[in-house]
Design an enzyme around this catalytic site. Structure first.
Site, PDB file in Angstrom:
ATOM      1  N   SER A  36     -55.618-103.923 -39.491  1.00 35.31           N
ATOM      2  CA  SER A  36     -54.383-103.168 -40.116  1.00 35.31           C
ATOM      3  C   SER A  36     -54.608-102.640 -41.407  1.00 35.31           C
ATOM      4  O   SER A  36     -53.949-101.886 -42.112  1.00 35.31           O
ATOM      5  CB  SER A  36     -53.474-104.287 -40.381  1.00 35.31           C
ATOM      6  OG  SER A  36     -53.676-105.450 -40.962  1.00 35.31           O
ATOM      7  N   GLY A  73     -54.242-106.119 -36.323  1.00 35.98           N
ATOM      8  CA  GLY A  73     -54.259-107.324 -35.302  1.00 35.98           C
ATOM      9  C   GLY A  73     -55.694-107.547 -34.649  1.00 35.98           C
ATOM     10  O   GLY A  73     -55.654-108.518 -33.719  1.00 35.98           O
ATOM     11  N   ASN A 102     -59.308-111.428 -38.572  1.00 39.08           N
ATOM     12  CA  ASN A 102     -58.259-112.062 -37.617  1.00 39.08           C
ATOM     13  C   ASN A 102     -59.003-113.116 -36.862  1.00 39.08           C
ATOM     14  O   ASN A 102     -58.406-114.107 -36.380  1.00 39.08           O
ATOM     15  CB  ASN A 102     -57.591-111.034 -36.644  1.00 39.08           C
ATOM     16  CG  ASN A 102     -56.698-110.272 -37.386  1.00 39.08           C
ATOM     17  OD1 ASN A 102     -55.699-110.664 -37.922  1.00 39.08           O
ATOM     18  ND2 ASN A 102     -57.042-108.831 -37.240  1.00 39.08           N
ATOM     19  N   ASP A 183     -43.949-107.050 -48.489  1.00 37.83           N
ATOM     20  CA  ASP A 183     -44.000-108.135 -47.588  1.00 37.83           C
ATOM     21  C   ASP A 183     -45.302-109.043 -48.277  1.00 37.83           C
ATOM     22  O   ASP A 183     -45.443-110.001 -47.936  1.00 37.83           O
ATOM     23  CB  ASP A 183     -44.490-107.585 -46.134  1.00 37.83           C
ATOM     24  CG  ASP A 183     -45.906-106.873 -46.237  1.00 37.83           C
ATOM     25  OD1 ASP A 183     -46.542-106.630 -47.113  1.00 37.83           O
ATOM     26  OD2 ASP A 183     -46.257-106.443 -45.038  1.00 37.83           O
ATOM     27  N   HIS A 186     -49.756-106.263 -47.198  1.00 41.36           N
ATOM     28  CA  HIS A 186     -50.640-105.019 -47.175  1.00 41.36           C
ATOM     29  C   HIS A 186     -50.515-104.217 -48.191  1.00 41.36           C
ATOM     30  O   HIS A 186     -49.488-103.858 -48.967  1.00 41.36           O
ATOM     31  CB  HIS A 186     -50.033-104.145 -45.958  1.00 41.36           C
ATOM     32  CG  HIS A 186     -50.112-104.859 -44.501  1.00 41.36           C
ATOM     33  ND1 HIS A 186     -49.275-105.634 -44.057  1.00 41.36           N
ATOM     34  CD2 HIS A 186     -51.377-105.083 -43.691  1.00 41.36           C
ATOM     35  CE1 HIS A 186     -49.657-106.295 -43.068  1.00 41.36           C
ATOM     36  NE2 HIS A 186     -50.865-105.791 -42.659  1.00 41.36           N
TER      37      HIS A 186
END
Length: 210
Positions: A36, A73, A102, A183, A186
């Site tokens: 991502s 992801g 990840n 958030d 990112h």
């Protein structure tokens, strides 16, 4: 901040499997193969650092085009599975491998991460592509032993496969909350040039080896 950032990567929605940015017929290609953080999660088209790379190359009248095959992801195992098709389709001259975060989030065996990175590097080299390996770091709450082993995995693979290594993709932005979206996970559009400026010195020498 790094802990929060990493915790988001495996929950982000998937990006298109293969997004071409500025590709031109018969031009040598740079394949960006990440998660991502390279897919541009939460950003408008053209704002992620791979898109800015296209703009930099065009401004410098470079013959290279960029294909961003990053998926939010993605793990190293997932990347290893889909890399052959991406290589076959794009026939890249250079591949930027920016996977592994990840794996760490899920606590997957570091040995597996190393094996997947080695397999991807060798697949690229078998296609005569030059490889830049980009690493990630985990926060200390994952345990000192695991985080140290994880961090060293990228250096070990780079040494074994004789690859240039950028140890930490987010190094120039990770410590400042202002560099991140609401958030807290990112990087914002304004942080993307910083990431590109961080990647560029490691990538540029590979573009001179045609």
């Amino acid at each position: 901040m790094l802990r929060i950032l990493l915790a988001s990567l495996m929950f982000s929605c998937a990006a298109p499997a293969l997004a071409e940015a500025g590709a031109a017929a018969n031009s040598p290609t740079i394949l960006v193969f990440g998660d991502s953080l390279s897919a541009g999660h939460g950003l408008a088209n053209g704002q992620a650092w791979p898109s800015l790379l296209t703009q930099r190359l065009q401004a410098g009248k470079s013959p290279y085009s960029v294909v961003n095959a990053s998926i939010s992801g993605e793990t190293s195992a997932g990347g290893r599975t889909r890399l052959p098709a991406a290589l076959e389709r794009t026939r890249p001259a250079v591949v930027v491998i920016a996977l592994g975060a990840n794996d760490g989030l899920r606590g997957l065996p570091v040995k597996q991460l190393r094996e997947n990175l080695v397999a991807m590097a060798r697949a690229c080299k078998a296609q005569k592509a030059r490889v830049l390996l980009v690493g990630m770091r985990l926060p200390p709450n994952y345990g000192a032993a695991y985080t140290e082993e994880f961090d060293h995995a990228f250096a070990m693979v780079a040494k074994q496969e004789k690859l240039p290594l950028l140890p930490f993709l987010l190094e120039p932005v990770a410590s400042d909350r202002a560099n991140f979206q609401p958030d807290g996970l990112h990087p914002v559009a304004a942080a993307q040039p910083k990431i590109l400026d961080h990647v560029w010195p490691a990538l540029k020498p590979l573009l001179k080896q045609r």
